[in-house]
Design an enzyme around this catalytic site. Structure first.
Site, PDB file in Angstrom:
ATOM      1  N   LYS A 182      22.159  46.472  12.255  1.00  0.00           N
ATOM      2  CA  LYS A 182      23.375  46.803  12.934  1.00  0.00           C
ATOM      3  C   LYS A 182      23.108  47.565  14.115  1.00  0.00           C
ATOM      4  CE  LYS A 182      24.038  47.627   8.208  1.00  0.00           C
ATOM      5  NZ  LYS A 182      23.226  48.248   7.224  1.00  0.00           N
ATOM      6  N   HIS A 205      19.504  42.927   8.012  1.00  0.00           N
ATOM      7  CA  HIS A 205      20.495  44.043   7.799  1.00  0.00           C
ATOM      8  C   HIS A 205      20.700  45.017   9.076  1.00  0.00           C
ATOM      9  CE1 HIS A 205      21.639  47.437   4.747  1.00  0.00           C
ATOM     10  NE2 HIS A 205      22.422  46.508   4.461  1.00  0.00           N
ATOM     11  N   ASP A 264      24.127  44.661  28.156  1.00  0.00           N
ATOM     12  CA  ASP A 264      23.361  44.582  29.673  1.00  0.00           C
ATOM     13  C   ASP A 264      21.920  44.965  29.533  1.00  0.00           C
ATOM     14  OD1 ASP A 264      25.693  43.350  30.927  1.00  0.00           O
ATOM     15  OD2 ASP A 264      26.377  45.624  31.239  1.00  0.00           O
TER      16      ASP A 264
END
Length: 253
Positions: free
Chosen positions: A171, A169, A176
């Site tokens: 996000k 779940h 870089d």
């Protein structure tokens, strides 16, 4: 005048020692000046780096029809200025795409579900620049209708998922990351690397049309070194843990 006379006398009496002293002093002074210039430049650069919270709410789509008329349907990089809506969803999406567009070496994305065409286009532009992209997603969501993850996998982006009843779940997106950039440097046997700095994008936001233009969501975009290092380390840990679960080896259900 007196100081000049003293220096001239020193040069006449001790020419070699005086010359060496002046040379050493000049070198040390130049080093100090260069360090001060670097420090000042570093402070200005860090001050200009992004530290921003963006929110998506019910006011974000007030201007959607106007943007569609101005930009046309299917525009890959829609122009969002000028826009009088302080909550403009399109502007918020553009802020995320802007960070993707500044990626130099790597993008590591851990996302539950991803169907945004505009952010998928930003990732495709990154691939065209030679940026290395990796994606971790949820096994159930990779193959859902409209998923952009399968499209990116077809372009060669490696995708890994956990085989579990629990949800992947997360996000977050690291651009870089220091650890990843060093890994790429060693892999490519590079001695010199182009200037770059780490960014992490994280929050409640899934990269979907509903998330970007319908839900109440938030996303933090920051160059904070500790936060980017923490998220990069977790991505690396998950990537190793899911090493035998390449999405290409998993049949859609």
């Amino acid at each position: 005048m007196l100081i000049t006379q003293i220096i001239m006398k020193q040069i006449r009496d001790y020419p070699i020692a005086t010359t060496l002293s002046i040379a050493v002093g000049t070198v040390l002074a130049s080093e100090v000046i260069w360090k001060l210039v670097q420090c000042s430049r570093s402070k200005r650069e860090k001050a200009s780096r992004v530290h921003e919270a963006i929110v998506f709410n019910e006011l974000g789509e007030i201007c959607a029809a106007a943007h569609m008329r101005n930009n046309g349907i299917g525009s890959q990089k829609p122009q969002v200025s000028p826009c009088c809506n302080a909550h403009c969803s399109l502007r918020n999406v553009a802020k995320i795409a802007e960070q993707i567009d500044r990626a130099v070496y790597s993008i590591d994305l851990a996302i539950f579900t991803f169907s945004s065409l505009s952010l998928a286009d930003a990732l495709k532009r990154a691939l065209q620049r030679g940026v290395i992209i990796r994606i971790i997603s949820d096994g159930e969501m990779v193959y859902c209708t409209g998923s952009q993850i399968t499209m990116l996998a077809q372009l060669g982006v490696p995708v890994r998922v956990p085989i579990t009843t629990n949800l992947m779940h997360n996000k977050f997106c690291i651009i870089d990351g220091v650890e990843r950039v060093e890994e790429i440097r060693l892999l490519r046997k590079l001695k010199w690397m182009r200037p770059c700095y780490s960014i992490v994008i994280s929050g409640s936001l899934n990269w979907t049309a509903q998330g970007l233009g319908g839900n109440w969501e938030n996303s933090i975009i920051t160059a904070d070194e500790k936060l980017t290092a923490t998220f990069q380390a977790e991505f690396q840990r998950m990537w190793r843990a899911f090493g035998k679960t390449e999405a290409s080896q998993i049949q859609p259900k």
